[in-house]
Design an enzyme around this catalytic site. Structure first.
Site, mmCIF file in Angstrom:
data_model
loop_
_atom_site.group_PDB
_atom_site.id
_atom_site.type_symbol
_atom_site.label_atom_id
_atom_site.label_comp_id
_atom_site.label_asym_id
_atom_site.label_seq_id
_atom_site.Cartn_x
_atom_site.Cartn_y
_atom_site.Cartn_z
ATOM 1 N N HIS A 170 5.737 8.398 3.865
ATOM 2 C CA HIS A 170 4.609 7.550 3.447
ATOM 3 C C HIS A 170 4.098 6.621 4.551
ATOM 4 C CE1 HIS A 170 4.911 9.184 -0.478
ATOM 5 N NE2 HIS A 170 5.852 8.402 -0.956
ATOM 6 N N HIS A 221 -0.221 6.153 -5.168
ATOM 7 C CA HIS A 221 1.168 6.239 -5.593
ATOM 8 C C HIS A 221 1.481 5.414 -6.845
ATOM 9 C CE1 HIS A 221 5.461 6.875 -5.176
ATOM 10 N NE2 HIS A 221 5.280 7.575 -4.069
ATOM 11 N N GLU A 238 0.563 12.447 -7.412
ATOM 12 C CA GLU A 238 -0.023 12.049 -6.134
ATOM 13 C C GLU A 238 -0.740 13.234 -5.493
ATOM 14 O OE1 GLU A 238 3.374 10.768 -3.714
ATOM 15 O OE2 GLU A 238 4.484 10.588 -5.570
HETATM 16 C C1 GLA Z 1 7.533 9.743 -3.241
HETATM 17 C C2 GLA Z 1 8.634 10.642 -2.877
HETATM 18 C C3 GLA Z 1 9.885 10.253 -3.571
HETATM 19 C C4 GLA Z 1 10.196 8.800 -3.348
HETATM 20 C C5 GLA Z 1 9.021 7.965 -3.753
HETATM 21 C C6 GLA Z 1 9.248 6.524 -3.401
HETATM 22 O O1 GLA Z 1 6.893 10.080 -4.365
HETATM 23 O O2 GLA Z 1 8.345 11.994 -3.093
HETATM 24 O O3 GLA Z 1 10.956 11.032 -3.114
HETATM 25 O O4 GLA Z 1 10.492 8.593 -2.004
HETATM 26 O O5 GLA Z 1 7.878 8.389 -3.113
HETATM 27 O O6 GLA Z 1 10.465 6.053 -3.862
#
Ligand code: GLA
Length: 388
Positions: free
Chosen positions: A142, A216, A350
């Protein structure tokens, strides 16, 4: 004749009014429906390095409300009607900026420059290696240590077709978090007349660079903090997915969901097959290949909460969608109203290009070239299953 003149005159007034509203991007629109659509803003504290943060409130003509702050261009609240006409906040988050500054798993955030994982926190581009933060050891996740979700964006309120909106801008300098190129970003949230939270993304660069932005939010259609989402029914417009290894990086394969617990082609309670999907912690955390991949705004997912009747439809122009069931939530985050967020208390949908695309030549490219525009739209629409 006099009537006609009067009509023409009133038309002119309306045209002038609309021109004024459009041209000046006024905060208040003409009253249309039960509520007056509007955008307001208020101070929401400051970051550790003293930058002021503003919170924008959008209210559409039906009374639906979204709150988005300049820190992370991040959605803090989304109030939608249930089947009895009661508004409830359906996204996880905190009451104040402090909660966000202390660290959290990307609640409501705009994530990037590249959402999801980049394997081993590095990639090659035009013969050059770029090293990134391994903030999801050994991978990059991210956007890194201080991704777009931790930057203070500039905001401008506006009205779009009678719907309240706020446009966020941020320029990510060349080399920020290890990524090449100066990236100019615009993310516009609009609360549409159809009760959709529409997010429009635009990015340009001065050097080739990977870009894969997403949103997110953790949704709980029964209300943030009301328990788990395992009873929600999900349908995904995806008959294929990208299987991942045990560190959640796609293997590069594209496989059919048929005959696997990942199959949501027909509506199914999220909890139905959850215990057999595996993972550590157990739960869904994978990327689906959307059936529609021609760049048009298409339906990607529908989620219904049988208890409250709230229905979430997700539309996107993107080609993939990460479905995550909050497996890593473990009670360490105390959210709005003092509610503790436990495992499976929210789900994320997402829209994005496939994870680790920059290291997977078989996947569609995420590289943005100078002179090109990265454009994408996602809509989270909240309705109910009430029979009208
Ligand atoms: C995303 C990832 C997850 C986790 C979340 C944050 O969606 O795919 O594995 O890392 O973010 O906790």
């Amino acid at each position: 004749m006099q009537n006609l003149t009067q009509q023409l005159a009133s038309c002119l007034v309306v045209v002038v009014l609309l021109a004024f509203v459009g041209g000046c991007e006024s905060w208040d629109a003409v009253r249309d429906g039960e509520f007056k659509p509007m955008v307001t803003s208020e101070p929401f504290g400051q970051t550790e390095d003293g930058q002021a943060v503003e919170l924008y409130t959008l209210r559409n003509k039906h009374g639906m409300v979204a709150k988005i702050m300049t820190y992370g261009a991040l959605l803090t609240e989304l109030h939608a009607y249930d089947r009895d006409g009661k508004l409830g906040d359906v996204v996880l988050g905190f009451d104040s900026l402090d909660g966000y500054l202390k660290g959290h798993p990307y609640f409501g955030a705009t994530t990037g420059r590249v959402a999801n994982r980049i394997a081993n926190a590095k990639f090659m581009l035009n013969g050059q290696e770029f090293k990134l933060a391994a903030n999801n050891d050994p991978h990059h996740l991210h956007g890194g240590d201080k991704g777009l979700d931790k930057r203070v964006w500039k905001a401008e309120p506006l009205m779009r077709d009678g719907a309240p909106a706020v446009r966020f801008k941020y320029t990510s300098p060349d080399g920020e978090e290890g990524y090449p190129g100066t990236l100019d970003l615009t993310v516009t949230y609009t609360l549409t007349n159809e009760n959709g939270l529409q997010i429009d993304y635009l990015a340009t660069t001065d050097k080739p660079t990977p870009v894969n932005l997403t949103h997110h939010s953790y949704f709980n259609l029964a209300g943030a903090g009301s328990g788990d989402i395992l009873g929600h029914e999900l349908q995904l417009m995806a008959s294929r997915y990208t299987p991942g290894d045990e560190t959640l990086v796609p293997t590069g394969q594209i496989a059919p969901v048929a005959g696997t617990p990942f199959d949501f082609t027909e509506p199914k309670p999220i909890g139905k097959d959850l215990k057999i999907v595996g993972g550590d912690p157990i739960g869904y955390d994978l990327n689906y290949v959307l059936n529609s991949s021609n760049g048009s705004l298409s339906k990607a997912a529908v989620v219904r909460d049988p208890k409250t009747g709230r229905v979430l439809e997700v539309f996107t122009t993107d080609i993939g969608i990460q479905f995550y069931t909050g497996n890593f939530l473990d009670g360490t985050n105390t959210g709005k109203g003092g509610k503790v967020y436990e495992q499976y208390h929210g789900f994320c949908l997402e829209p994005q290009h496939f994870p680790n695309s920059i290291n997977t030549p078989k996947f569609p490219s995420v590289v943005l070239e100078p002179g090109e525009q990265y454009r994408k739209t996602t809509v989270y629409r909240l309705t109910t299953d009430a029979v009208k």
